[in-house]
Design a protein around this motif. Sequence first.
Motif, PDB file in Angstrom:
ATOM      1  N   SER A 100      65.017 -12.341  44.509  1.00 61.93           N
ATOM      2  CA  SER A 100      64.191 -13.543  44.417  1.00 61.93           C
ATOM      3  C   SER A 100      64.684 -14.625  45.368  1.00 61.93           C
ATOM      4  O   SER A 100      63.877 -15.349  45.967  1.00 61.93           O
ATOM      5  CB  SER A 100      64.194 -14.063  42.982  1.00 61.93           C
ATOM      6  N   LEU A 101      66.015 -14.756  45.531  1.00 60.92           N
ATOM      7  CA  LEU A 101      66.555 -15.771  46.431  1.00 60.92           C
ATOM      8  C   LEU A 101      66.158 -15.485  47.883  1.00 60.92           C
ATOM      9  O   LEU A 101      65.748 -16.400  48.619  1.00 60.92           O
ATOM     10  CB  LEU A 101      68.074 -15.836  46.309  1.00 60.92           C
ATOM     11  N   VAL A 102      66.250 -14.227  48.285  1.00 60.49           N
ATOM     12  CA  VAL A 102      65.840 -13.867  49.643  1.00 60.49           C
ATOM     13  C   VAL A 102      64.353 -14.161  49.836  1.00 60.49           C
ATOM     14  O   VAL A 102      63.938 -14.741  50.849  1.00 60.49           O
ATOM     15  CB  VAL A 102      66.143 -12.385  49.923  1.00 60.49           C
ATOM     16  N   PHE A 103      63.544 -13.786  48.871  1.00 64.83           N
ATOM     17  CA  PHE A 103      62.104 -14.069  48.924  1.00 64.83           C
ATOM     18  C   PHE A 103      61.861 -15.572  49.026  1.00 64.83           C
ATOM     19  O   PHE A 103      61.023 -16.029  49.813  1.00 64.83           O
ATOM     20  CB  PHE A 103      61.425 -13.498  47.679  1.00 64.83           C
ATOM     21  N   SER A 104      62.596 -16.349  48.231  1.00 63.41           N
ATOM     22  CA  SER A 104      62.420 -17.798  48.220  1.00 63.41           C
ATOM     23  C   SER A 104      62.756 -18.417  49.567  1.00 63.41           C
ATOM     24  O   SER A 104      62.019 -19.283  50.065  1.00 63.41           O
ATOM     25  CB  SER A 104      63.293 -18.412  47.122  1.00 63.41           C
ATOM     26  N   VAL A 105      63.856 -17.984  50.168  1.00 64.82           N
ATOM     27  CA  VAL A 105      64.266 -18.536  51.459  1.00 64.82           C
ATOM     28  C   VAL A 105      63.234 -18.228  52.532  1.00 64.82           C
ATOM     29  O   VAL A 105      62.830 -19.103  53.310  1.00 64.82           O
ATOM     30  CB  VAL A 105      65.646 -17.983  51.859  1.00 64.82           C
ATOM     31  N   VAL A 106      62.774 -16.973  52.568  1.00 62.76           N
ATOM     32  CA  VAL A 106      61.811 -16.556  53.597  1.00 62.76           C
ATOM     33  C   VAL A 106      60.478 -17.276  53.412  1.00 62.76           C
ATOM     34  O   VAL A 106      59.902 -17.817  54.361  1.00 62.76           O
ATOM     35  CB  VAL A 106      61.623 -15.032  53.566  1.00 62.76           C
ATOM     36  N   ARG A 107      59.979 -17.305  52.184  1.00 64.52           N
ATOM     37  CA  ARG A 107      58.662 -17.886  51.936  1.00 64.52           C
ATOM     38  C   ARG A 107      58.687 -19.416  52.045  1.00 64.52           C
ATOM     39  O   ARG A 107      57.690 -20.015  52.457  1.00 64.52           O
ATOM     40  CB  ARG A 107      58.167 -17.482  50.545  1.00 64.52           C
ATOM     41  N   PRO A 171      61.851 -24.574  47.364  1.00 69.02           N
ATOM     42  CA  PRO A 171      62.936 -24.099  46.518  1.00 69.02           C
ATOM     43  C   PRO A 171      63.829 -23.074  47.196  1.00 69.02           C
ATOM     44  O   PRO A 171      64.263 -22.118  46.542  1.00 69.02           O
ATOM     45  CB  PRO A 171      62.183 -23.450  45.368  1.00 69.02           C
ATOM     46  N   GLY A 172      64.096 -23.165  48.457  1.00 67.93           N
ATOM     47  CA  GLY A 172      64.923 -22.191  49.169  1.00 67.93           C
ATOM     48  C   GLY A 172      66.384 -22.248  48.765  1.00 67.93           C
ATOM     49  O   GLY A 172      66.732 -22.680  47.663  1.00 67.93           O
ATOM     50  N   TRP A 173      67.255 -21.891  49.684  1.00 66.76           N
ATOM     51  CA  TRP A 173      68.683 -21.774  49.375  1.00 66.76           C
ATOM     52  C   TRP A 173      69.299 -23.102  48.937  1.00 66.76           C
ATOM     53  O   TRP A 173      70.280 -23.116  48.199  1.00 66.76           O
ATOM     54  CB  TRP A 173      69.430 -21.246  50.599  1.00 66.76           C
TER      55      TRP A 173
END
Length: 315
Positions: A100-107, A171-173
């Motif tokens: 989910s964190l990787v998805f959040s950063v990319v999106r 809501p990224g990293w």
Amino acid sequence: TLVLVALFYPEFDVARWRSQALASVFYVENWALAVAQVDYYAVDDSGSSPFQHFWSLSVQGQVFLLWPVIFAAAAVVCRRFRWRPVPVLAVAFGAVFVGSLVFSVVRTAGDQAFTYFDTRARLWEFALGSLLALAVPYLNPARGLRVVLGWAGLVSMVLVGVLVDVQGAFPGWIALWPLCSAAAVIVAGSSGSRFGVDRVLASGPLVRLGDAAYALYLVHWPLLITYLVVRDRPVAGPRSGVVLIVVSLVLAVVATRWVENPLKRWAWPERSARRLAVVVVVCLGLVAVPVLGWAQADARRAAQIAAEAERNNPG
């Protein structure tokens, strides 16, 4: 909030806010806002939905449906392979956290406005909390370290709003910052030191404020938006802001004492699954039935006006 909408909001906005009420009561408000391309950090709040704050409660509701599935799957794995539950759950929530964190950063980099409300980009935050819950029983920092962790977490939490451009980052990293700050306070726990932050956070006034925090979250936003609509202002000024905060605090304390606490103590629904289901359906109906009836009445009125226009102005 629906009563406020009916009394004070422009008629051309009412239908939109009715649909937001339905989305809120069925815990999908975050997706409704994402699809509507709402900018959470818009400068002018006067056009915001009075139900917009339900987005985070909707995400929570969805997580509360997903997490039991993860626990059930972990239970099956533990039973089949005779593995201990804590490591299995740690792996499961760790996988959710990373994915989910990787998805959040990319999106977030590609479409921050939509991603802000996207449940998939928020699951890692809940997974981090679950990992912390698994780890806390095994953590026993010394008193001095607890004092440092508590104050560092609190100061770090305050600094987020001062130093970070939340408008373009979340809501990224960067959301790791406030989450790790909160985790530090939790791990610090009760330090037993007179210099610990827990002596402040455990004080009577703050504990009572914490007891009313849920109600405060519910009431503050519709009050703010309704004020901006009535006064036709983009933002609240310093004086009106203070008044809104005080009124929100008073209403939150009243709602907690006379609504939330009595309902939490109400034992009747817990005695059987059927009773609980009835209560849930009634709660949903308290919003859905008036909203749908209101929409039908408006549709009939619009049809009647159209018919009368044709009859009064033939050709």
